[in-house]
Design a protein around this motif. Structure first.
Motif, PDB file in Angstrom:
ATOM      1  N   SER A  23       0.741  -1.129   0.125  1.00  0.00           N
ATOM      2  CA  SER A  23      -0.026  -0.120  -0.016  1.00  0.00           C
ATOM      3  C   SER A  23       0.862   1.263   0.034  1.00  0.00           C
ATOM      4  O   SER A  23       0.633   2.390  -0.432  1.00  0.00           O
ATOM      5  CB  SER A  23      -0.789   0.067   1.321  1.00  0.00           C
ATOM      6  N   GLY A  41      -1.635  -2.002  -8.299  1.00  0.00           N
ATOM      7  CA  GLY A  41      -2.474  -2.458  -7.130  1.00  0.00           C
ATOM      8  C   GLY A  41      -2.920  -3.918  -7.425  1.00  0.00           C
ATOM      9  O   GLY A  41      -3.310  -4.577  -6.157  1.00  0.00           O
ATOM     10  N   ILE A  44      -1.569  -6.476  -4.905  1.00  0.00           N
ATOM     11  CA  ILE A  44      -1.990  -6.723  -3.426  1.00  0.00           C
ATOM     12  C   ILE A  44      -3.235  -7.849  -3.344  1.00  0.00           C
ATOM     13  O   ILE A  44      -3.507  -8.539  -2.606  1.00  0.00           O
ATOM     14  CB  ILE A  44      -2.666  -5.378  -2.956  1.00  0.00           C
ATOM     15  N   SER A  45      -4.038  -7.621  -4.640  1.00  0.00           N
ATOM     16  CA  SER A  45      -5.327  -8.842  -4.778  1.00  0.00           C
ATOM     17  C   SER A  45      -4.547 -10.006  -5.216  1.00  0.00           C
ATOM     18  O   SER A  45      -5.024 -11.143  -4.620  1.00  0.00           O
ATOM     19  CB  SER A  45      -5.931  -8.391  -6.120  1.00  0.00           C
ATOM     20  N   PHE A 218     -10.105  -1.617   2.391  1.00  0.00           N
ATOM     21  CA  PHE A 218      -8.799  -1.848   1.513  1.00  0.00           C
ATOM     22  C   PHE A 218      -9.006  -1.434   0.017  1.00  0.00           C
ATOM     23  O   PHE A 218      -8.110  -1.104  -0.517  1.00  0.00           O
ATOM     24  CB  PHE A 218      -8.420  -3.394   1.616  1.00  0.00           C
ATOM     25  N   CYS A 219     -10.212  -1.067  -0.371  1.00  0.00           N
ATOM     26  CA  CYS A 219     -10.408  -0.476  -1.725  1.00  0.00           C
ATOM     27  C   CYS A 219      -9.750   1.115  -1.635  1.00  0.00           C
ATOM     28  O   CYS A 219      -9.152   1.357  -2.583  1.00  0.00           O
ATOM     29  CB  CYS A 219     -12.064  -0.305  -2.088  1.00  0.00           C
ATOM     30  N   SER A 222      -5.682   0.516  -0.071  1.00  0.00           N
ATOM     31  CA  SER A 222      -4.568   0.185  -0.959  1.00  0.00           C
ATOM     32  C   SER A 222      -3.945   1.141  -2.026  1.00  0.00           C
ATOM     33  O   SER A 222      -2.820   0.978  -2.389  1.00  0.00           O
ATOM     34  CB  SER A 222      -5.216  -1.058  -1.998  1.00  0.00           C
ATOM     35  N   TYR A 223      -5.025   2.406  -2.124  1.00  0.00           N
ATOM     36  CA  TYR A 223      -4.376   3.694  -2.952  1.00  0.00           C
ATOM     37  C   TYR A 223      -4.100   4.669  -2.090  1.00  0.00           C
ATOM     38  O   TYR A 223      -4.153   5.783  -2.555  1.00  0.00           O
ATOM     39  CB  TYR A 223      -5.349   3.933  -3.922  1.00  0.00           C
ATOM     40  N   ASN A 338     -10.027  -8.243   0.618  1.00  0.00           N
ATOM     41  CA  ASN A 338      -8.251  -7.929   0.157  1.00  0.00           C
ATOM     42  C   ASN A 338      -8.390  -7.911  -1.347  1.00  0.00           C
ATOM     43  O   ASN A 338      -7.605  -7.266  -1.837  1.00  0.00           O
ATOM     44  CB  ASN A 338      -7.362  -8.487   1.245  1.00  0.00           C
ATOM     45  N   PRO A 342      -8.978  -3.875  -3.421  1.00  0.00           N
ATOM     46  CA  PRO A 342      -8.191  -3.104  -4.468  1.00  0.00           C
ATOM     47  C   PRO A 342      -8.569  -3.343  -5.966  1.00  0.00           C
ATOM     48  O   PRO A 342      -8.134  -2.330  -6.842  1.00  0.00           O
ATOM     49  CB  PRO A 342      -6.873  -3.992  -4.355  1.00  0.00           C
ATOM     50  N   THR A 358     -11.960   6.094  -4.801  1.00  0.00           N
ATOM     51  CA  THR A 358     -11.751   4.788  -4.033  1.00  0.00           C
ATOM     52  C   THR A 358     -12.495   4.657  -2.646  1.00  0.00           C
ATOM     53  O   THR A 358     -13.009   3.495  -2.365  1.00  0.00           O
ATOM     54  CB  THR A 358     -10.233   4.358  -4.055  1.00  0.00           C
TER      55      THR A 358
END
Length: 415
Positions: A23, A41, A44-45, A218-219, A222-223, A338, A342, A358
Motif C-alpha cells: 500500500s 494494485g 495486492i489482490s 482496503f479499496c 490500497s491506494y 482484500n 483493491p 476509491t
C-alpha cells in the motif's frame, strides 16, 4: 511462554509486513515496472487470492504432516518468494512471486496456530495466540511504514529484501526453537465438517459480511499513498508516517473491539462498519485537506480493526461444529475482501474517476456489508448465537474449554 511462540510471532511479523506493505510502494513499483498504479494494485489482490486459495487447501493438506517440518518448508518458500520479488525483472514475475508467497503465508498461519496451541497448557492458549496475532499488529504499526520508508529511500526492492531477511531470521528460529509436535491420534472428519459448515446460510452471510467489511476499507487503503501525494499534496516522505498512524489506530481498534465484542457482537459490527463508512465518505469529500486525510487515516484504521474481532467471533459462533475449517474460512473471507477491494479501487481509477473515488467505492461496499449484517441479525431473530460444539457451558465463568478459548482468541484477531 515458550520462546518458540515468540518465534512464531516474529514469523507472523514478516508475513504481515509483506501482505500489507505494498500500500505504500505502489507508485515506485508502477514507475519501475512501467505499469499503471491500478495494475500495480493488482499485486495486492494477487497476495489476497493466494491467501483465499491457500488457507483452506493447506489447512487440510498439512493436517497429517509433521508440524515442524511443514513450518520450515513454508517459511523457506515464503522467504524465497520475497527474494524472487526483489529480483523480479518483469511485472509478471513479481505477480507470480506474490501468489506463491501468499500460499506459503496462508499455510504458515494454519500450521503455526496449531503449533502455538500444542506447545502451551490449556490455560495459556489464548496468550500464545495473542503473541502470534501481536506479530500482525506490529507489522501494521512498524513493518508497513518501514517498508514505505525503505521504498522511498532505497527503492521498492529494498523492502522485499528486508522482509526476506526477517524471514531468514524467522527460519533460523523455527529450526532451532520449534520442537517436534506429535500429530493428533484421530484424523479430522473433513467430509462431516464441510457439510456442517457450508449448508448454513448464516455461515455464508458471515463470509459476505467479512469480505465486504475488509474490501471496503482496503479499496481505499490500497491506494492511500497516491491519494496522499497526488490529491492531498503531501510530500512522499509523509507516506510512512501516515501508514504508521493507520497501524496505531488498528492496534487500538483491535484492543477495544476485542473487549466489547464478547457482550455486543452485532452492536460492534453495526457501529464499526457504519463508522468506517462515514470515515470513507469524509475521506472522499476532504481528500485535498492534508490535516483531514491524516486524521481520517488513523480513524479508519481504528474503526476497521475495531470491527475485526467481531467478524472473527461471528464465524466461529456459527461454524463451531467445523473447527478445522472455521478459521480457514475466516481467513479466506477476509482475503476475498482484500482481493475485491483493491480490484474495485483500480477499476474506478482506470475509469478516470480519480484516487478519491476509491473512498466512494469502498463506502458503497461497506453499505452492502451493513445490509448483510441486518439480514443476519433478522434471521438470528434475537436468539443466542449457536454455542461452539464440544464447549460445555460453565455458569461460573471461571473454567474454559479449548474450543471456548479458541473463540476468544479469534475475537482478538485482525484483517
Amino acid at each position: 511462554m515458550p520462546m518458540a511462540v515468540y518465534i512464531l510471532g516474529l514469523s507472523v511479523f514478516a508475513l504481515g509486513t509483506s501482505e500489507f506493505m505494498l500500500s505504500g510502494l505502489l507508485p515506485p513499483i508502477a514507475d519501475d515496472m512501467d505499469v499503471s498504479i491500478p495494475k500495480a494494485g493488482l499485486l495486492i489482490s494477487a497476495f489476497a487470492i493466494g491467501m483465499v486459495v491457500g488457507a483452506p487447501l493447506l489447512a487440510v493438506a498439512t493436517l497429517r504432516l509433521p508440524r515442524r517440518t511443514t513450518l520450515i518448508a513454508l517459511i523457506s518458500v515464503f522467504g524465497l518468494g520475497q527474494v524472487a520479488g526483489a529480483l523480479a525483472p518483469t511485472y509478471e514475475v513479481l505477480f507470480v512471486s506474490r501468489v506463491v508467497s501468499a500460499l506459503a503465508c496462508a499455510g504458515f498461519w494454519a500450521v503455526g496456530a496449531a503449533v502455538a496451541i500444542a506447545m502451551v497448557p490449556v490455560n495459556a492458549r489464548a496468550r500464545a495466540m495473542a503473541v502470534m496475532i501481536g506479530g500482525l499488529s506490529i507489522a501494521n504499526v512498524l513493518g508497513v511504514p518501514l517498508g514505505a520508508f525503505l521504498g522511498e529511500s532505497f527503492g521498492w526492492r529494498s523492502a522485499f529484501w528486508a522482509v526476506g531477511a526477517a524471514s531468514a531470521i524467522a527460519l533460523v528460529g523455527v529450526v532451532t526453537r520449534i520442537p517436534r509436535i506429535p500429530l493428533p491420534d484421530e484424523k479430522p472428519q473433513l467430509k462431516r465438517e464441510v457439510v456442517a459448515i457450508y449448508r448454513d446460510r448464516q455461515v455464508w452471510l458471515s463470509i459476505v459480511i467479512t469480505a465486504l467489511a475488509a474490501g471496503g476499507v482496503f479499496c481505499a487503503f490500497s491506494y492511500l499513498a497516491p491519494l496522499l501525494t497526488d490529491v492531498a499534496g503531501l510530500d512522499s516522505g509523509w507516506v510512512p508516517w501516515v501508514l504508521g498512524l493507520f497501524g496505531v489506530g488498528a492496534l487500538i481498534g483491535t484492543t477495544i473491539g476485542g473487549r466489547v465484542a464478547d457482550a455486543h457482537l452485532f452492536g460492534v459490527l453495526l457501529s464499526g462498519i457504519s463508522a468506517s463508512t462515514v470515515f470513507l465518505v469524509a475521506l472522499a469529500l476532504f481528500a485535498s485537506n492534508q490535516i483531514a486525510v491524516v486524521v481520517l487515516a488513523f480513524l479508519l484504521g481504528l474503526s476497521a480493526f475495531y470491527t475485526a474481532p467481531a467478524l472473527n467471533a461471528r464465524m466461529f459462533n456459527v461454524a463451531g461444529v467445523a473447527p478445522t475449517l472455521a478459521g480457514a474460512t475466516t481467513t479466506a473471507a477476509f482475503n476475498l475482501g482484500n482481493t475485491s477491494g483493491p480490484w474495485l479501487g483500480g477499476a474506478v481509477i482506470d475509469a478516470d474517476f480519480g484516487f478519491r473515488a476509491t473512498a466512494w467505492a469502498g463506502a458503497a461496499m461497506l453499505v452492502l456489508g451493513l445490509v448483510a449484517v441486518t439480514v443476519s441479525l433478522r434471521l438470528r431473530g434475537g436468539a443466542p448465537s449457536r454455542r461452539i460444539a464440544g464447549a460445555p457451558a460453565h455458569p461460573g465463568g471461571e473454567r474454559h474449554t479449548g474450543s471456548e478459548q479458541a473463540v476468544a482468541v479469534e475475537r482478538g484477531a485482525g484483517l
